[in-house]
Design a protein around this motif. Structure first.
Motif, mmCIF file in Angstrom:
data_model
loop_
_atom_site.group_PDB
_atom_site.id
_atom_site.type_symbol
_atom_site.label_atom_id
_atom_site.label_comp_id
_atom_site.label_asym_id
_atom_site.label_seq_id
_atom_site.Cartn_x
_atom_site.Cartn_y
_atom_site.Cartn_z
ATOM 1 N N SER A 249 82.314 -33.880 -11.504
ATOM 2 C CA SER A 249 81.148 -34.910 -11.901
ATOM 3 C C SER A 249 80.140 -35.008 -11.136
ATOM 4 O O SER A 249 78.922 -35.163 -11.667
ATOM 5 C CB SER A 249 82.365 -36.051 -12.195
ATOM 6 O OG SER A 249 81.520 -37.210 -12.974
ATOM 7 N N ILE A 250 80.376 -35.086 -9.927
ATOM 8 C CA ILE A 250 79.399 -35.443 -9.039
ATOM 9 C C ILE A 250 78.331 -34.201 -9.095
ATOM 10 O O ILE A 250 77.237 -34.330 -9.175
ATOM 11 C CB ILE A 250 79.866 -35.596 -7.749
ATOM 12 C CG1 ILE A 250 80.400 -36.750 -7.604
ATOM 13 C CG2 ILE A 250 78.604 -35.666 -6.560
ATOM 14 C CD1 ILE A 250 81.272 -37.089 -6.267
ATOM 15 N N ASN A 251 78.931 -32.983 -9.059
ATOM 16 C CA ASN A 251 77.853 -31.784 -9.159
ATOM 17 C C ASN A 251 77.109 -32.028 -10.452
ATOM 18 O O ASN A 251 75.909 -31.549 -10.496
ATOM 19 C CB ASN A 251 78.648 -30.759 -8.951
ATOM 20 C CG ASN A 251 79.201 -30.493 -7.544
ATOM 21 O OD1 ASN A 251 78.377 -31.237 -6.745
ATOM 22 N ND2 ASN A 251 80.306 -29.538 -7.185
ATOM 23 N N GLN A 252 77.814 -32.275 -11.618
ATOM 24 C CA GLN A 252 76.910 -32.277 -12.700
ATOM 25 C C GLN A 252 75.895 -33.381 -12.791
ATOM 26 O O GLN A 252 74.863 -33.040 -13.355
ATOM 27 C CB GLN A 252 77.986 -32.709 -14.039
ATOM 28 C CG GLN A 252 78.927 -31.290 -14.432
ATOM 29 C CD GLN A 252 79.795 -31.875 -15.611
ATOM 30 O OE1 GLN A 252 80.735 -32.511 -15.502
ATOM 31 N NE2 GLN A 252 79.605 -31.534 -16.740
ATOM 32 N N ASP A 253 76.487 -34.552 -12.347
ATOM 33 C CA ASP A 253 75.200 -35.446 -12.207
ATOM 34 C C ASP A 253 74.030 -34.925 -11.523
ATOM 35 O O ASP A 253 72.771 -34.973 -11.788
ATOM 36 C CB ASP A 253 75.734 -36.661 -11.579
ATOM 37 C CG ASP A 253 76.703 -37.324 -12.521
ATOM 38 O OD1 ASP A 253 76.563 -37.051 -13.921
ATOM 39 O OD2 ASP A 253 77.544 -38.312 -11.930
ATOM 40 N N GLN A 256 72.167 -32.181 -13.414
ATOM 41 C CA GLN A 256 71.323 -32.996 -14.297
ATOM 42 C C GLN A 256 69.963 -33.604 -13.791
ATOM 43 O O GLN A 256 69.011 -33.410 -14.361
ATOM 44 C CB GLN A 256 72.164 -33.981 -15.110
ATOM 45 C CG GLN A 256 71.382 -34.397 -16.302
ATOM 46 C CD GLN A 256 71.200 -33.491 -17.379
ATOM 47 O OE1 GLN A 256 71.968 -32.506 -17.293
ATOM 48 N NE2 GLN A 256 70.071 -33.851 -18.233
ATOM 49 N N ARG A 257 70.021 -34.093 -12.610
ATOM 50 C CA ARG A 257 68.928 -35.059 -12.140
ATOM 51 C C ARG A 257 67.949 -33.995 -11.769
ATOM 52 O O ARG A 257 66.812 -33.792 -11.885
ATOM 53 C CB ARG A 257 69.467 -35.801 -10.809
ATOM 54 C CG ARG A 257 69.974 -37.186 -11.294
ATOM 55 C CD ARG A 257 70.011 -37.974 -10.114
ATOM 56 N NE ARG A 257 70.805 -37.528 -8.988
ATOM 57 C CZ ARG A 257 72.092 -37.729 -8.912
ATOM 58 N NH1 ARG A 257 72.561 -38.669 -9.738
ATOM 59 N NH2 ARG A 257 72.762 -37.161 -7.660
ATOM 60 N N GLN A 258 68.382 -32.684 -11.223
ATOM 61 C CA GLN A 258 67.487 -31.676 -10.841
ATOM 62 C C GLN A 258 66.650 -31.030 -11.901
ATOM 63 O O GLN A 258 65.503 -30.852 -11.837
ATOM 64 C CB GLN A 258 68.186 -30.774 -9.920
ATOM 65 C CG GLN A 258 68.786 -31.080 -8.718
ATOM 66 C CD GLN A 258 69.623 -29.873 -8.012
ATOM 67 O OE1 GLN A 258 69.741 -28.857 -8.471
ATOM 68 N NE2 GLN A 258 70.293 -30.451 -6.919
ATOM 69 N N TYR A 259 67.559 -30.899 -13.091
ATOM 70 C CA TYR A 259 67.029 -30.445 -14.371
ATOM 71 C C TYR A 259 66.092 -31.375 -14.928
ATOM 72 O O TYR A 259 64.811 -30.804 -15.167
ATOM 73 C CB TYR A 259 68.097 -30.030 -15.265
ATOM 74 C CG TYR A 259 67.419 -29.369 -16.472
ATOM 75 C CD1 TYR A 259 67.139 -28.145 -16.603
ATOM 76 C CD2 TYR A 259 67.610 -30.555 -17.757
ATOM 77 C CE1 TYR A 259 67.077 -27.854 -17.931
ATOM 78 C CE2 TYR A 259 67.128 -30.017 -18.965
ATOM 79 C CZ TYR A 259 66.802 -28.581 -19.090
ATOM 80 O OH TYR A 259 66.308 -28.062 -20.094
ATOM 81 N N SER A 1199 78.990 -37.110 -17.815
ATOM 82 C CA SER A 1199 78.224 -37.409 -16.633
ATOM 83 C C SER A 1199 77.002 -38.284 -17.184
ATOM 84 O O SER A 1199 76.758 -38.393 -18.406
ATOM 85 C CB SER A 1199 77.542 -36.131 -16.057
ATOM 86 O OG SER A 1199 76.930 -35.289 -16.916
ATOM 87 N N ARG A 1200 76.582 -39.080 -16.285
ATOM 88 C CA ARG A 1200 75.731 -40.120 -16.800
ATOM 89 C C ARG A 1200 74.574 -39.898 -17.753
ATOM 90 O O ARG A 1200 74.042 -40.396 -18.880
ATOM 91 C CB ARG A 1200 75.235 -41.062 -15.595
ATOM 92 C CG ARG A 1200 76.285 -42.029 -14.943
ATOM 93 C CD ARG A 1200 75.517 -42.800 -14.142
ATOM 94 N NE ARG A 1200 75.030 -42.172 -12.787
ATOM 95 C CZ ARG A 1200 75.694 -41.739 -11.946
ATOM 96 N NH1 ARG A 1200 76.772 -42.191 -11.779
ATOM 97 N NH2 ARG A 1200 75.031 -41.051 -10.746
#
Length: 1230
Positions: A249-253, A256-259, A1199-1200
């Protein structure tokens, strides 16, 4: 970019292969790579993601690659150090042995296993399967053919037959440090296994399928060892997966922020390749998360929902402990009502161990204030149950419940009502210190914690106060006064000591409140408030000076640590420095109040008295002595006078330099009191019957003061015995002496004799000294004996107690220890005195409560007076019993005491039983004679009341038989030690039964023949050979005519003969019960494989058997020889189970039925935890998918920032979601 990544992975594979080959060719050791690198070579394998079906059948495994043979060294071991068994089981270096020994680093062991898994998945998984099998205590081994060709259920059934038949123990239940460490290593192994495999292997749809399928099957086994071990493994596996899911979940967030950041760049600076790589990475993370969700669903639904209500408390505790960990680690996914309900229901578990785990799991959640909004609904539903658990019968559970309530109060003061708080308040008076301390922490947080310290300090300064704790101390006093059920200030102080020390040690503020007038805005302390504050202050001083809990709290004084010792010294110095100055002023202010003065006079014993001289504070000592003298002059209450006497005694200690100053003041006071006493006695003796109240008061008041001082001080040089003896003789001769004067004169004379004895024993007494003391003691004993017939009960009781004490002191034990010179002082009571003492006990101790009430003034007596009267009677009985135990009074006198055992069991049972035990230790045979004598006395009394023709079925006869049965039980099981005593008892009983012949003639039964029926109760205590001897002795008293009689009047003789004839060679009767000693333990094994047909829990069953007499048939009643089996095969029909659900009105608020009714949860996993035999599904491996349709699905929160999925499954973590399924129920959670 995608091609570059594949090339990069290919290069890594080549490098690893080259390193491995070169290493194997050289030294034969495998190169250990870091986890992220060691698994990347498998990252492309098994990436064809497909939705996971439920594990359990080997048919669902994907096609395997051709198995490669793992390289082995010369010893047949793998180079990685973990040997696979290959079905032979001969290699000791298994995973189980490695973990049990705990000598290797766990990460190294796992890395080696991962390497072997890459070489041959089947063989590596076989090692892992056997690891779980062996950790369960099973001696069997799963072979490679079994693994490839048999279903899990068949494998487990096969392994069930391989258990050790001689023991039910298995590694998780074995005692000792090695097995305790094994449990830790076992859990660590599973956690490290998942952590090291989290990047690729757990996603290959093979390893995790196999492991979860195996653990699910084992957790449904009948064998407790399998079920316990697999449940622990599965729960730890789930915890490890929760960690993996949290990382995903942390890696997904982060991805997503990097993307988003890259996409928001202007077109010229945007890197499309990076966007493509981030999209691919996000997709891969999403697929991994789906896989983890499926695994967690399989474990939760296949294992947890069945095992959290297992029959074994340890298994239930494991489940609850781990679900608490999941909620804490990943609150977004697990901290909701769908999971909290399991913890809430289990709060009602009947085992304290499970309830304790529930509370500790909840404590970790309530510690975090940010999580409380998610717990609000749970708190409202189960708050009443949690508060009620503060009174749990298990003290550990009660302590944790109080701590949980304290946490709830901390995060939300509105969550608890006033009634809830009051339920916890009174626990500060609990005798169990951990419970009281926990309640003290709650009380401190609720009432005595300062919310705004700075503002309160500023307000105190404006009012001219030195401490801001004034209001809190007032509140403490108010709380103490309002707790009407308890008046133990020492307990209250001890409960608050750990949490409120700053408040309780603020003696400056307490003295300030007592001495100074209230300022504007402060309330005046009333008389009750001042008395309560003084009592609390004295208790805080005692606690600080002694540094141990009050009497009744704790097991005794423990050794203080260096830090605690320093704190104790500092506190003692601080309280001494301040209260040395303040104490005289406090005594001066409250000198007219006896209760306050008595409390204040306890303070000097906690002083560091060297401060008087070292600190040049002699003037404060003089002021204190002056106030004490004033108190002695003004008061005649014994409590106050004894406090003054004790204070003088402490201040007169020879180790302090102030002794001379205090001794002078004390001597002056005693001189004045003695002179006044002598004159008042002369006046009283001269006036005789014409003495008025003033004369009596003058004698009584001075005599009380002298008696109180004579208790702690040697006043023999003032010869107080002479005047006291004159008073007693006048009272005996004239019979008009006031009872209080007689009581005090007896007590003062007693102290005088003891101080004379102390002088003689400590020095070298002359013959004249011994003769003089003997004359004094003899005359005083005669006076006390005469006082036993006094009309006043207090005088008689005082004389009796002093007689018993003096007979103990001046007994034959006085000359022991090399003190033969004191032989002239030894007194042995004659038979007359012994009889008088015994009659006094019978008349004043063994009386009915109604008789006592009639003998006292008034028709009604409150409960406190009843308890006090009982306490006094118990002291009288104990004093006389000591004379019997120490062989001062003849033991036959105890017969009149023993016969009261049943009638007065509630009041004196413990004293009589201890007396019986001590007399048996002194002389077994004489004790047995005394027991039979007591029964004979009761029998004779019954004959006198009912005549010779007794009704053997009457309650009186039954009472005598029951008393005999109780006496027989006191002989214990060791018949060798009591052999002669029991034989003597039977001999005396037989003689008593035939002693008096029937006056009608020999053809009629003797009048006492019915006593043999009482004697039957002792027959089981005879050895076989002694039964024959006793029977032969019985036949000496019997005629041939008696032997032939069968009428009812001869039944006692027939019954007694039969009881003596049951000890033949073929007898197998129990010594204690007479029941067959054949053990039924073997029936347990015969029932193996059958579901239990009863409601008793297996671990609560005991082997029915008894001790027998013959050594060759002796069987030890102990644990079963087989592992405990618990059937979990059959599941109750859901429709039938629904019929057993109690009505709404009958369910306890917050209980599981109530919770289900209000939430509308009609799930299979909502079965009551209170069932005696926990149930599981039949053929769980086949129909688990159907069962899961009605239970929740673990769906990790999105993820958020991630986009919604194309196919969204229902989010059952949302407490507002509607349960829509095939069952037709669509009810909300609440």
């Amino acid at each position: 970019m995608g091609a570059n990544i594949n090339v990069h992975k290919l290069l890594i594979n080549i490098c690893i292969t080259l390193c491995r080959d070169s290493s194997n060719d050289g030294q034969g050791d495998t190169v250990s790579l870091s986890m992220s690198v060691s698994e990347l070579d498998d990252s492309g394998e098994g990436k064809g993601k497909k939705k996971r079906g439920r594990p359990g059948k080997q048919g669902v495994r994907p096609p395997l690659k051709k198995a490669r043979r793992s390289p082995v060294d010369k010893g047949g071991r793998r180079p990685n150090g973990v040997a696979h068994l290959n079905g032979e089981g001969t290699d000791p270096s298994t995973l189980f042995e490695v973990v049990k020994q705990g000598k290797s680093a766990m990460q190294s062991v796992i890395d080696d296993w991962i390497e072997s898994y890459k070489q041959d998945r089947d063989l590596a998984l076989l090692d892992l399967i056997n690891f779980f099998i062996h950790c369960s205590g099973c001696k069997g081994t799963v072979r490679i053919e079994m693994f490839r060709n048999m279903q899990n259920a068949e494998i487990i059934r096969k392994m069930t037959e391989e258990f050790d038949e001689d023991s039910g123990d298995y590694p998780l239940t074995m005692a000792g440090p090695q097995w305790k460490k094994f449990r830790y290593n076992f859990c660590e192994f599973i956690m490290v296994l998942i952590r090291q495999c989290q990047y690729s292997i757990i996603y290959d749809e093979y390893m995790m399928d196999t492991v979860i399928s195996l653990l699910t099957g084992l957790s449904d086994s009948q064998v407790r060892a399998f079920r316990h071990t697999s449940t622990l493994a599965a729960m730890k596996l789930m915890t490890a997966l929760v960690n993996v899911a949290l990382n995903l979940s942390i890696n997904q967030d982060n991805t997503q922020r990097q993307y988003e950041a890259e996409r928001n760049k202007v077109a010229g600076k945007r890197a499309n390749e990076k966007l493509e790589m981030l999209l691919e990475k996000r997709k891969e993370l999403q697929e991994n998360q789906d896989e983890i969700e499926n695994m967690m669903n399989s474990i939760f639904k296949g294992i947890f929902v069945h095992r959290y209500r297992d029959a074994i408390a340890e298994i239930r505790a494991i489940c609850i402990e781990e679900i608490g960990v999941w909620m804490k680690l990943y609150s977004d996914a697990f901290l909701n009502d769908s999971y909290l309900k399991y913890v809430g229901w289990t709060l009602h578990d009947r085992q304290g161990e499970v309830r304790l785990k529930c509370l500790k799991a909840l404590q970790t959640l309530y510690t975090n204030r940010e999580l409380f909004p998610k717990l609000e609904l749970f708190t409202n539903r189960f708050k009443d149950r949690i508060v009620s658990m503060t009174l749990d019968k298990e003290y550990d559970v009660a302590v944790e419940a109080i701590r949980l309530v304290t946490l709830i109060l901390h995060v939300s003061e509105d969550a608890l009502s006033n009634e809830d708080c009051e339920n916890v308040y009174h626990l500060v008076y609990s005798a169990h210190r951990p419970v009281a301390v926990a309640a003290g922490e709650f009380l401190h947080r609720k009432l005595f914690s300062r919310h705004d310290p700075q503002a309160e300090e500023a307000l105190a300064k404006r009012r001219g106060r030195n401490s801001p704790n004034g209001n809190l101390i007032r509140m403490l006093v108010l709380f103490f006064l309002e707790s009407e059920l308890h008046e133990h200030a020492a307990y209250l102080v001890d409960s608050l000591w750990d949490s409120s020390q700053d408040l309780l040690k603020d003696w400056d503020c307490m003295v300030e409140l007592l001495l100074e007038d209230p300022v504007q805005g402060e309330e005046v302390l009333g008389d009750r408030h001042e008395g309560a504050l003084i009592e609390l202050m004295v208790c805080t001083i005692r606690q600080a000076a002694e540094a141990h809990p009050p009497v009744g709290r704790g097991t005794g004084k423990r050794v203080l640590t260096a830090k605690e010792k320093k704190t104790q010294i500092d506190d003692k110095n601080r309280l001494t420095e301040h209260l040395i100055v303040a104490l005289p002023m406090l005594l001066s202010k409250y000198q007219a109040d006896a209760e306050k003065v008595a409390n204040l006079l306890q303070i000097p014993q906690y002083f560091d008295l060297e401060v008087y001289s070292s600190g040049r504070m002699e003037k404060h000592l003089d002021a204190l002595l002056k106030q004490i003298r004033v108190v002695v002059e003004k008061h005649a209450e014994m409590e106050v006078l004894e406090a003054c006497s004790k204070t003088y005694s402490i201040l007169c200690s020879e180790e302090y330099t102030i002794m001379n100053r205090v001794d002078i003041a004390r001597s002056q006071l005693i001189d004045e009191l003695t002179d006044r006493f002598s004159h008042s006695v002369e006046d009283l003796l001269q006036e005789g019957d014409e003495a008025d109240d003033d004369d009596i008061y003058n004698v009584l008041s001075t005599l009380k003061k002298l008696t109180a001082f004579h208790n702690a001080h040697d006043l023999t040089k003032w010869d107080l015995f002479k005047n006291c003896y004159r008073l007693l003789k006048m009272g005996i001769e004239q019979g008009s002496m006031p009872e209080q004067i007689a009581v005090q004169a007896l007590q003062c004379s007693h102290y005088s004799i003891l101080w004379q004895l102390v002088k003689i024993t400590e020095g070298c007494p002359s013959k004249d000294d011994l003769v003089a003391l003997r004359r004094v003691v003899k005359s005083f004993l005669a006076v006390c004996q005469q006082c036993l017939s006094n009309v006043n009960t207090p005088v008689k009781e005082q004389a009796f107690m002093l007689l018993c004490d003096l007979l103990m002191i001046f007994s034959h034990q006085l000359v022991s220890g090399g003190r033969e010179a004191l032989q002239p002082l030894v007194f042995n009571p004659d038979s007359t005195l012994q009889n008088e003492l015994l009659n006094f006990v019978l008349d004043h101790v063994f009386i009915d409560q109604d008789d006592e009430n009639q003998s006292m003034e008034g028709d009604e007596e409150d409960e406190a007076n009843k308890i006090e009267a009982l306490h006094k009677r118990r002291n009288l009985l104990a004093a006389f019993s000591k004379l019997i135990i120490y062989d001062i009074v003849d033991m036959p006198a105890a017969a009149d005491i023993f016969k009261q055992y049943m009638k007065y069991y509630n009041d004196y049972g413990d004293i009589i039983k201890e007396t019986l035990s001590k007399t048996r230790q002194m002389d077994k045979i004489q004790c047995a004679k005394t027991l039979i004598l007591s029964l004979q006395q009761l029998f004779n009394e019954l004959i006198q009341d009912q005549g010779p023709n007794l009704d053997r079925t009457s309650s009186h006869v039954s009472g005598i038989k029951e008393l005999a049965r109780r006496f027989a039980l006191t002989f214990g099981l060791d018949q060798i030690k009591t052999r002669e005593a029991v034989a003597t008892l039977h001999k005396d009983g037989i003689e008593f039964a035939f002693k008096v012949p029937n006056p009608k003639g020999p053809e009629y039964p003797p009048p006492n023949l019915a006593f043999l029926e009482v004697l039957c109760e002792f027959s089981s205590k005879l050895l076989r050979q002694d039964k024959k001897t006793v029977h032969s002795y019985l036949e000496k008293f019997m005629t041939e005519y008696m032997m032939e009689r069968r009428e009812d009047v001869w039944l006692p003789l027939i019954a007694y003969r039969n009881s003596l004839l049951t000890g033949g060679d073929d007898d197998r009767l129990s010594v204690t019960t007479g029941t067959s000693s054949t053990s039924k333990a073997s029936t347990v094994r015969s029932k193996r494989g059958r579901p239990p047909q009863h409601k008793r829990r297996p671990e609560e069953e005991s082997v029915e058997g008894s001790w027998v007499v013959r050594n060759d048939t002796l069987q030890t009643p102990g644990g079963l020889h087989t592992p405990q089996l618990t059937s979990t095969v059959l599941r109750e029909n859901p429709r039938q189970a629904a019929d057993h659900i109690p009505d709404q009105d009958s369910s306890e608020p917050g209980s599981e039925p109530d919770y289900m009714h209000k939430r509308g949860l009609m799930e299979d996993d909502a079965e009551p935890i209170f069932e005696d035999v926990m149930m599981s599904s039949r053929g769980q491996l086949e129909d688990m998918n159907e069962e899961f349709e009605d239970t929740m699905v673990i769906d990790l929160p999105a993820s958020r920032n991630r986009r919604e999925r194309a196919e969204l499954r229902p989010d059952f973590f949302d407490s507002t979601a509607i349960m829509e399924d095939d069952s037709g129920f669509g009810m909300q959670m609440f």
